[in-house]
Design an enzyme around this catalytic site. Structure first.
Site, PDB file in Angstrom:
ATOM      1  N   TYR A  59     -94.272 -52.592 122.315  1.00  0.00           N
ATOM      2  CA  TYR A  59     -95.724 -52.835 122.032  1.00  0.00           C
ATOM      3  C   TYR A  59     -96.536 -53.633 123.362  1.00  0.00           C
ATOM      4  CZ  TYR A  59     -99.717 -54.185 119.506  1.00  0.00           C
ATOM      5  OH  TYR A  59    -101.244 -54.306 119.140  1.00  0.00           O
ATOM      6  N   LYS A 119     -99.412 -52.087 125.490  1.00  0.00           N
ATOM      7  CA  LYS A 119    -100.589 -52.802 125.445  1.00  0.00           C
ATOM      8  C   LYS A 119    -101.206 -53.210 126.949  1.00  0.00           C
ATOM      9  CE  LYS A 119    -102.106 -51.970 121.300  1.00  0.00           C
ATOM     10  NZ  LYS A 119    -103.092 -50.851 121.009  1.00  0.00           N
TER      11      LYS A 119
END
Length: 300
Positions: free
Chosen positions: A171, A175
């Site tokens: 993640y 991002k």
């Protein structure tokens, strides 16, 4: 529904729940016609349902706005293209793209599976690239035809991608990639009348209610800083013609706005020749001593 987005058309991905839902409702409240995209998956990306997107459409219509539902997998390149075409066919134009869709499969790095890594990178990073690629091609064609767009893109990064987050390697990597994609897209697309910015929101959603449940809990009274609706007015302004900034990342928590300052050149040494390996340690330690200390990784 008069507001700062009157007459504009928006696509919001992942708009069936959480932040995306609030973005779609706020953009409609500000006058935009909205394509509400949501695949309708579970938190970890399983299952498909058009129900969440249709529910948001019905809320917008009940309030007097215009919206249509879309169930595309935005990380599928062809489906992302069809999503852009649906906006153009239904509403005759496209002015705003809010890339928001995503899910998590949190693991400590040593336990992360290849399939989990691939799934998270796909939905977040490719799921930003694919709609942006098709929308930007449309806007470039419009500009070349003499119809200069006033288009806006709002990407969704995260503090996890900017400062890192323990247990969220995939993640965080995705991002962080989105923040870099925002910089490149802003530089490349400005000539076509497109501004591209990103947000790093902190709010109570399905993705935060697990690992950060205590911090995200709603207070018994007073201002609820973690209400996802707090983020959406900032998205609405970034989506407006009044937005005159590009290539920036804004962190939003409650009523607090913070302009993120990412990688930039810091202290340096130049030998004006090739370094000897034995010299490097002393130089690097001196640079680290002169530089600002990095912010701690979330969860460290």
């Amino acid at each position: 529904m008069a507001g700062i987005l009157e007459g504009r058309v928006a696509i919001v991905t992942g708009a069936g729940r959480g932040l995306g839902r609030e973005h779609a409702l706020e953009l409609a409240r500000q006058g935009a016609r909205v394509v509400v995209n949501d695949l309708g998956t579970t938190l970890d990306g399983d299952g498909v349902s058009v129900g969440p997107a249709q529910e948001v459409v019905e809320l917008i219509e009940a309030a007097g706005g215009e919206a249509i539902a879309n169930g595309a997998d935005i990380a599928d390149f062809a489906q992302a293209g069809a999503l852009v075409e649906q906006a153009l066919t239904a509403f005759g134009r496209l002015d705003i793209l809010v890339n928001n869709a995503g899910f998590v499969r949190d693991r400590m790095l040593v336990n992360a599976g290849e399939d989990e890594w691939d799934a998270v990178i796909r939905v977040h990073l490719k799921g930003h690239f694919a709609p942006l690629r098709h929308a930007s091609a449309h806007w470039r064609a419009e500009a070349k035809a003499g119809r200069q767009p006033v288009a806006r893109v709002v990407n969704t990064s995260s503090g996890a991608g900017l400062q890192g987050s323990i247990g969220q390697a995939a993640y965080s990597a995705a991002k962080g990639g989105i923040a870099s994609l925002t910089l490149v897209a802003a530089a490349e697309l400005q000539r076509y009348g497109v501004h591209v910015n990103a947000i790093a929101p902190s709010a109570r959603t399905r993705m935060t209610e697990g690992p950060f449940a205590d911090a995200m809990a709603a207070p018994a009274h007073g201002f609820d800083r973690m209400d996802p609706a707090n983020v959406s007015p900032v998205v609405a302004w970034l989506a407006s013609a009044d937005c005159d900034v590009t290539g920036r990342v804004l962190e939003i928590e409650g009523g607090r706005l913070c302009l993120e300052e990412g990688w930039r050149h810091g202290p340096r040494r130049d030998r004006d020749r090739r370094w000897d390996a034995a010299e490097v340690g002393e130089a690097v330690r001196a640079l680290v001593a002169e530089a600002a200390a990095p912010e701690p990784v979330y969860g460290a």
